[in-house]
Design a protein around this motif. Structure first.
Motif, PDB file in Angstrom:
ATOM      1  N   VAL B 363       0.872  -1.176   0.000  1.00  0.00           N
ATOM      2  CA  VAL B 363       0.000   0.000   0.000  1.00  0.00           C
ATOM      3  C   VAL B 363       0.908   1.225   0.000  1.00  0.00           C
ATOM      4  N   GLU B 364       0.737   2.067  -1.002  1.00  0.00           N
ATOM      5  CA  GLU B 364       1.614   3.219  -1.155  1.00  0.00           C
ATOM      6  C   GLU B 364       1.336   4.285  -0.086  1.00  0.00           C
ATOM      7  N   ALA B 365       2.351   5.080   0.208  1.00  0.00           N
ATOM      8  CA  ALA B 365       2.254   6.081   1.270  1.00  0.00           C
ATOM      9  C   ALA B 365       1.287   7.208   0.910  1.00  0.00           C
ATOM     10  N   GLY B 366       0.696   7.803   1.953  1.00  0.00           N
ATOM     11  CA  GLY B 366      -0.143   8.983   1.786  1.00  0.00           C
ATOM     12  C   GLY B 366       0.585  10.235   2.248  1.00  0.00           C
ATOM     13  N   THR B 369       0.726  12.589   8.605  1.00  0.00           N
ATOM     14  CA  THR B 369       1.569  11.974   9.622  1.00  0.00           C
ATOM     15  C   THR B 369       0.692  11.048  10.459  1.00  0.00           C
ATOM     16  N   VAL B 370       1.334  10.144  11.220  1.00  0.00           N
ATOM     17  CA  VAL B 370       0.569   9.253  12.091  1.00  0.00           C
ATOM     18  C   VAL B 370      -0.189  10.074  13.129  1.00  0.00           C
ATOM     19  N   ASP B 371       0.426  11.114  13.657  1.00  0.00           N
ATOM     20  CA  ASP B 371      -0.246  11.977  14.640  1.00  0.00           C
ATOM     21  C   ASP B 371      -1.499  12.611  14.049  1.00  0.00           C
ATOM     22  N   GLU B 372      -1.433  12.973  12.783  1.00  0.00           N
ATOM     23  CA  GLU B 372      -2.614  13.579  12.141  1.00  0.00           C
ATOM     24  C   GLU B 372      -3.736  12.553  11.997  1.00  0.00           C
ATOM     25  N   LEU B 373      -3.375  11.279  11.718  1.00  0.00           N
ATOM     26  CA  LEU B 373      -4.412  10.237  11.659  1.00  0.00           C
ATOM     27  C   LEU B 373      -5.098  10.113  13.014  1.00  0.00           C
ATOM     28  N   ILE B 374      -4.291  10.077  14.071  1.00  0.00           N
ATOM     29  CA  ILE B 374      -4.843   9.923  15.429  1.00  0.00           C
ATOM     30  C   ILE B 374      -5.695  11.143  15.789  1.00  0.00           C
ATOM     31  N   ASN B 434     -10.010   6.190   5.219  1.00  0.00           N
ATOM     32  CA  ASN B 434     -10.112   7.662   5.177  1.00  0.00           C
ATOM     33  C   ASN B 434      -8.848   8.366   5.663  1.00  0.00           C
ATOM     34  N   GLY B 435      -7.757   7.610   5.788  1.00  0.00           N
ATOM     35  CA  GLY B 435      -6.502   8.255   6.133  1.00  0.00           C
ATOM     36  C   GLY B 435      -5.325   7.333   5.863  1.00  0.00           C
ATOM     37  N   VAL B 436      -4.311   7.835   5.163  1.00  0.00           N
ATOM     38  CA  VAL B 436      -3.109   7.049   4.867  1.00  0.00           C
ATOM     39  C   VAL B 436      -1.893   7.878   5.282  1.00  0.00           C
ATOM     40  N   ALA B 437      -1.096   7.324   6.165  1.00  0.00           N
ATOM     41  CA  ALA B 437       0.052   8.069   6.679  1.00  0.00           C
ATOM     42  C   ALA B 437       1.241   7.991   5.713  1.00  0.00           C
ATOM     43  N   ASN B 438       2.283   8.700   6.074  1.00  0.00           N
ATOM     44  CA  ASN B 438       3.453   8.771   5.188  1.00  0.00           C
ATOM     45  C   ASN B 438       4.628   7.919   5.692  1.00  0.00           C
ATOM     46  N   ASP B 439       4.365   7.038   6.692  1.00  0.00           N
ATOM     47  CA  ASP B 439       5.456   6.233   7.280  1.00  0.00           C
ATOM     48  C   ASP B 439       5.562   4.867   6.591  1.00  0.00           C
ATOM     49  N   SER B 463       3.691  -0.923   4.012  1.00  0.00           N
ATOM     50  CA  SER B 463       2.510  -0.090   4.233  1.00  0.00           C
ATOM     51  C   SER B 463       2.817   0.983   5.259  1.00  0.00           C
ATOM     52  N   PRO B 464       2.097   2.076   5.190  1.00  0.00           N
ATOM     53  CA  PRO B 464       2.085   3.029   6.295  1.00  0.00           C
ATOM     54  C   PRO B 464       0.928   2.698   7.246  1.00  0.00           C
ATOM     55  N   HIS B 465       0.783   3.470   8.356  1.00  0.00           N
ATOM     56  CA  HIS B 465      -0.434   3.400   9.166  1.00  0.00           C
ATOM     57  C   HIS B 465      -1.628   3.804   8.279  1.00  0.00           C
ATOM     58  N   CYS B 466      -2.769   3.144   8.484  1.00  0.00           N
ATOM     59  CA  CYS B 466      -3.978   3.486   7.729  1.00  0.00           C
ATOM     60  C   CYS B 466      -5.165   3.589   8.681  1.00  0.00           C
ATOM     61  N   ARG B 467      -6.109   4.455   8.349  1.00  0.00           N
ATOM     62  CA  ARG B 467      -7.281   4.670   9.207  1.00  0.00           C
ATOM     63  C   ARG B 467      -8.573   4.306   8.445  1.00  0.00           C
ATOM     64  N   PHE B 468      -9.467   3.602   9.133  1.00  0.00           N
ATOM     65  CA  PHE B 468     -10.727   3.144   8.539  1.00  0.00           C
ATOM     66  C   PHE B 468     -11.889   3.618   9.412  1.00  0.00           C
ATOM     67  N   ALA B 469     -12.976   3.987   8.779  1.00  0.00           N
ATOM     68  CA  ALA B 469     -14.146   4.475   9.516  1.00  0.00           C
ATOM     69  C   ALA B 469     -15.169   3.349   9.686  1.00  0.00           C
TER      70      ALA B 469
END
Lengths: 445, 478
Positions: B363-366, B369-374, B434-439, B463-469
């Motif tokens: 999964v490619e980076a977005g 930042t991880v902090d922004e996902l949180i 709904n969110g893909v981190a850059n890590d 993969s980076p961290h990813c966020r799902f709703a």
């Protein structure tokens, strides 16, 4: 090369290697091999067909309490294998010089020789393919035919020799109607019989007809269920993953932890054993210890004995019962009950007939809570009659429920299942299991 | 090339049938080493040397395979004869007739920055003893272990049309685990549960902080004993890269394998909810979802130059901006289906024929930042490190569990929870991304099982961290 010749080559190789040992060195040697045919089918045509001949030798080179382990593939010819073994032993000596003493090293010093051959009448591979192709015509047949000779051996520099060989076949197939609507069956053994195969295939075709009815979509909830022996194989596979090994118990990682810490139990009708004499696995292991005919694991619902590898025996101060390091049962057997196998639909009444389960895993390991999916040949039953196939369901429930207070009965016959697994080599594991009727099984998705 | 290698190559070429429509010999040597320290005791060191050859003969629409560990002239002759016999026996009965395979010439070798041999066995053991001891942070740690698994795989593929592909792959899988227990409560933390492997040498150990991980792993195992059960409900879910490995693998990787779509795996590993007409139009995920098949990523577990049919490998988008582009199918599956694919025809060893597998599936980076996902989560859980995996045979209804969860309230992490699980349906889950981190983090798994006969293979994921709703989240037994 015949099995007899392979056995002689192994015996000669261990004897020769013993002659090359230095000082107080002890050699433990295990060999595993096969000459197998594999034919893979899809849409009743052949996807891949081939043969595999392989032998590998695993050794433990010991001096005092220092040792190192290694393995090498063999050609079966002394002229090429002896230099390979020499190189392996030289490498292990160099490693051993660096390694500290091993406090848990344990191997058989007064082991007993043994030999066992499971012989049969296997068809020529091309003939078997002809039989399968003829029977599969007109159906969407998918599966694999695996057959041939497998062998395992143990030899030590102290002169011990153990031998096991088996000539078996295992045809594992499914017939598909549409999408995931399919029926599963297998024909395995030592003597191929065209009529026996046709009879099993006919059963698959009849079950396929039942799958043609419009599928029923069930909401999540609790359903009365009957689990066939094939479905029970999956449940038993999860229990076997740390359920019976001493190390998993001592390190508190066993899924049966509540049996140990809280006195939890299964229903009194549940008795489970490692039944080596009733299976097709060798009765010896890689440190030279012999396996007893049977080890009672669960008796009348209560935890009984562990499977104990030599290493665990040394670590925890108990006797080994010939388990390999993974302490996983090789020939698990569950006692049958009193539910007439021919009357399971009547006994079920209204509920789920679960032909197979799939992809089980623990959702809470120490509580023995397991999740997984329904798969082949699973039907909704009303009034003891099959009404419709179902859309796949996910269950999430504990073995303490399914084999405990919700267990209404086990069938009066247990089915022998020869493991069709072929990772790295053909499996010699087996199971003997009854079907199980449960008052409620929890489905979540 | 050594004399021995030259002689073997000549011998392999000499037995290939020149008159076959296609014939190949694939010679594999896999050397493995395992070092492990458990509870302060050095476990038996183990080395392995696995070597053999598989012949493939394609004649008159029939295909046969013959594999042997007997590399004498007589052994090779028997194996190639068996392959020829199977080709004859399956002529007119095969799922594919004319050969699409190429006679490729090329080579590939894993770049190694710092060789393991430079460290020496005694120092490797000393390092493992040190990190194993560091995990014993509390008396409640009842089991612990530190291990290094290494594989050195040399493959030589020669064909009857002059093809020659030589590759050498070197993989490293570091592993740590600490188990804590009180009564019926057992909690285990690991070093990514074997996901932090890669190609290369000693540098792989540093990629994910192996030397600094043990104290944290021990402390987290103990902390989980006192942590509450994971909450139940529908909420936002953030997956760390060492859980994304599993999420990608099971609900994107397997459904996109072309042999599953063609039905080959229906008796064992299963089918796929993906059908051929979906490629090019199907909205697999939200527009944030970009998935590549990329065997060119330096240091990732399954990087290579060519697959085991000799097809050159290249980076390819499988899902772009959420839309399904193409499946993972090798040359033979592409010929059977008429679909474009990738170079993913892989065999677990010399004793198994190649089938469609994952290689590096990423999964490619977005941009976040991880902090922004949180910060974007009002009520949810961040889950780390896979511990449980289960999915239906169409690769749709799944349920996965993790070692550790971190509760998020109003954009901040408020504490940890034990036994975190979640469930969903592949075909809708990825649309809620709904969110893909850059890590972007490269990892992999050493144990992907599939095929009849069965094959276990090592696969790469990044993969980076990813966020799902809106995900169904729940815990373990009370």
């Amino acid at each position: 090369m015949s099995v007899d010749n392979i056995r002689q080559e192994f015996d000669d190789l261990v004897s020769w290697a013993t002659g090359t040992l230095q000082g107080d060195e002890v050699l433990l040697a295990s060999m595993r091999g096969e000459t197998s045919d594999f034919v893979r089918f899809n849409h009743a045509s052949v996807r891949q067909a081939g043969s595999v001949q392989q032998q590998s030798l695993s050794v433990d080179l010991i001096s005092g309490r220092n040792h190192a382990e290694g393995s090498v593939t063999l050609t079966g010819h002394a002229a090429t294998d002896r230099p390979r073994v020499t190189a392996l032993l030289d490498g292990l000596r160099a490693q051993r010089a660096v390694l500290p003493e091993d406090p848990y090293l344990l191997f058989a010093t007064d082991g007993v020789d043994s030999e066992r051959s499971v012989t049969g009448a296997l068809p020529a591979a091309a003939d078997a393919v002809d039989a399968v192709a003829a029977g599969a015509t007109g159906n969407d047949f998918v599966g694999i035919y695996a057959a041939g000779s497998t062998y395992e051996a143990f030899g030590s520099s102290m002169g011990q020799r153990n031998w096991f060989d088996a000539a078996t076949f295992n045809l594992d197939w499914s017939l598909h109607l549409r999408g995931d609507k399919a029926t599963k069956n297998a024909y395995a053994g030592t003597n191929w019989d065209d009529q026996a195969f046709q009879s099993k295939l006919d059963w698959s075709v009849r079950e396929l007809a039942a799958l043609g009815r419009p599928p029923k979509s069930l909401p999540p909830g609790g359903y009365r269920s009957y689990l066939t022996p094939a479905a029970m194989q999956e449940i038993m596979g999860m229990l076997s993953w740390g359920g019976f090994g001493l190390r998993a118990h001592e390190t508190r990682q066993t899924p049966l932890l509540r049996m140990v810490t809280e006195g939890a139990s299964f229903a009194p009708s549940v008795s489970i054993a490692e039944d080596i004499v009733g299976g097709v696995a060798p009765d010896f292991q890689s440190a030279g210890f012999c396996r007893p005919a049977a080890v009672s694991l669960i008796t009348d619902g209560v935890f009984d004995s562990h499977l104990v590898s030599p290493r665990s025996a040394q670590e925890y101060g108990v006797a080994t019962n010939g388990a390999e390091d993974h302490e996983y049962p090789l020939a698990i057997a569950m006692d049958p009950g009193s539910l007439p196998a021919g009357g399971v639909l009547d006994a079920l009444g209204t509920g789920l007939y679960i032909g197979n389960l799939w992809y089980l895993n623990f959702s809470d390991r120490t509580a023995c809570r397991t999740t997984g999916m329904t798969r082949f040949g699973t039907f909704w039953v009303e009034g003891g009659e099959i009404v419709a196939p179902i859309e796949v369901l996910r269950f999430d429930d504990t073995a303490y429920n399914l084999l405990g207070d919700r267990l209404e009965g086990l069938t009066d016959t247990a089915e022998t299942i020869l493991d069709s697994s072929t990772y790295e080599h053909r499996s010699m594991e087996s199971l003997r299991l009854p079907g199980a009727l449960v008052s409620e099984m929890t489905f979540t998705l | 090339m050594t004399d021995l290698e030259t002689r073997l190559e000549d011998r392999l070429r000499s037995v290939l049938p020149a008159d076959a429509d296609y014939a190949s010999a694939r010679h594999v040597i896999e050397k493995g080493t395992r070092l492990e320290v458990r509870n302060g005791v050095v476990e038996p060191a183990a080395t392995s040397h696995d070597e053999g050859v598989m012949f493939m003969v394609w004649r008159n629409g029939g295909i046969g395979y013959g594999a042997t560990s007997d590399l004498t002239d007589a052994g090779l002759a028997v194996a190639v004869e068996r392959a020829s016999q199977w080709a004859a026996a399956t002529s007119g009965r095969s799922v594919v007739n004319e050969t699409p395979l190429l006679h490729t010439v090329g080579d590939y070798e894993t770049p190694v920055a710092e060789s393991f041999e430079a460290m020496g066995l005694a120092d490797q053991i000393a390092m493992l003893v040190r990190v194993d001891a560091a995990m014993k942070v509390d008396e409640r740690i009842v089991d612990r272990g530190a291990a290094i698994l290494r594989y050195d795989v040399e493959t030589l593929l020669v064909t009857n049309g002059g093809g020659r592909v030589a590759q050498r792959i070197r993989q490293v899988f570091p592993d740590l685990h600490a188990t804590a227990n009180v009564g019926s409560n057992t909690q285990t933390r690991t070093y990514g549960r074997a996901a932090f492997g890669g190609q290369g040498g000693l540098e792989v150990m540093a990629q994910h902080g192996f030397a600094d991980a043990p104290v944290r792993i021990g402390q987290e195992a103990v902390a989980l004993l006192d942590a509450p059960n994971c909450p139940t409900g529908v909420m936002d879910l953030i997956l760390a890269p060492d859980q994304m490995v599993l999420q990608i693998h099971e609900s994107i990787g397997h459904p996109l394998e072309l042999d599953r779509i063609l039905g080959d795996e229906r008796n064992y590993a299963g089918t796929s909810f993906v059908t051929p007409e979906m490629f090019g139009t199907y909205q697999y995920g939200s527009e944030l979802l970009n998935v590549t098949f990329d065997p060119t990523v330096a240091g990732e577990v399954a990087s290579y130059g060519y697959d085991d049919d000799g097809t050159p490998a290249e980076r390819t988008h499988l899902i772009k901006d959420g839309v399904l582009q193409r499946p993972m199918g090798g040359t033979i599956s592409q010929a059977r289906s008429g679909l474009d694919g990738v170079a993913n025809s892989r065999a677990s060893s010399w004793n198994r024929p190649p089938i469609d597998r994952m290689a590096n599936l990423n999964v490619e980076a977005g941009d976040s930042t991880v902090d922004e996902l949180i910060a974007g989560v009002e009520h949810g859980v961040l889950m780390e490190t896979n511990v449980s995996w289960s999915i239906d045979d169409s690769r749709n209804k799944f349920q996965f569990g993790c070692e550790l969860g971190r509760v998020i309230e109003n954009g901040e992490i408020t504490g940890i929870v034990r036994n975190p699980n979640y469930r969903g349906i592949s075909s809708t889950f990825w649309r809620n991304l709904n969110g893909v981190a850059n890590d972007f983090t490269t990892m992999g798994t050493p144990n992907c099982g599939k095929g009849e006969p069965n094959q276990v293979i090592r696969v790469g994921h990044a993969s980076p961290h990813c966020r799902f709703a809106g995900v169904q989240v729940f815990g373990g037994e009370a």
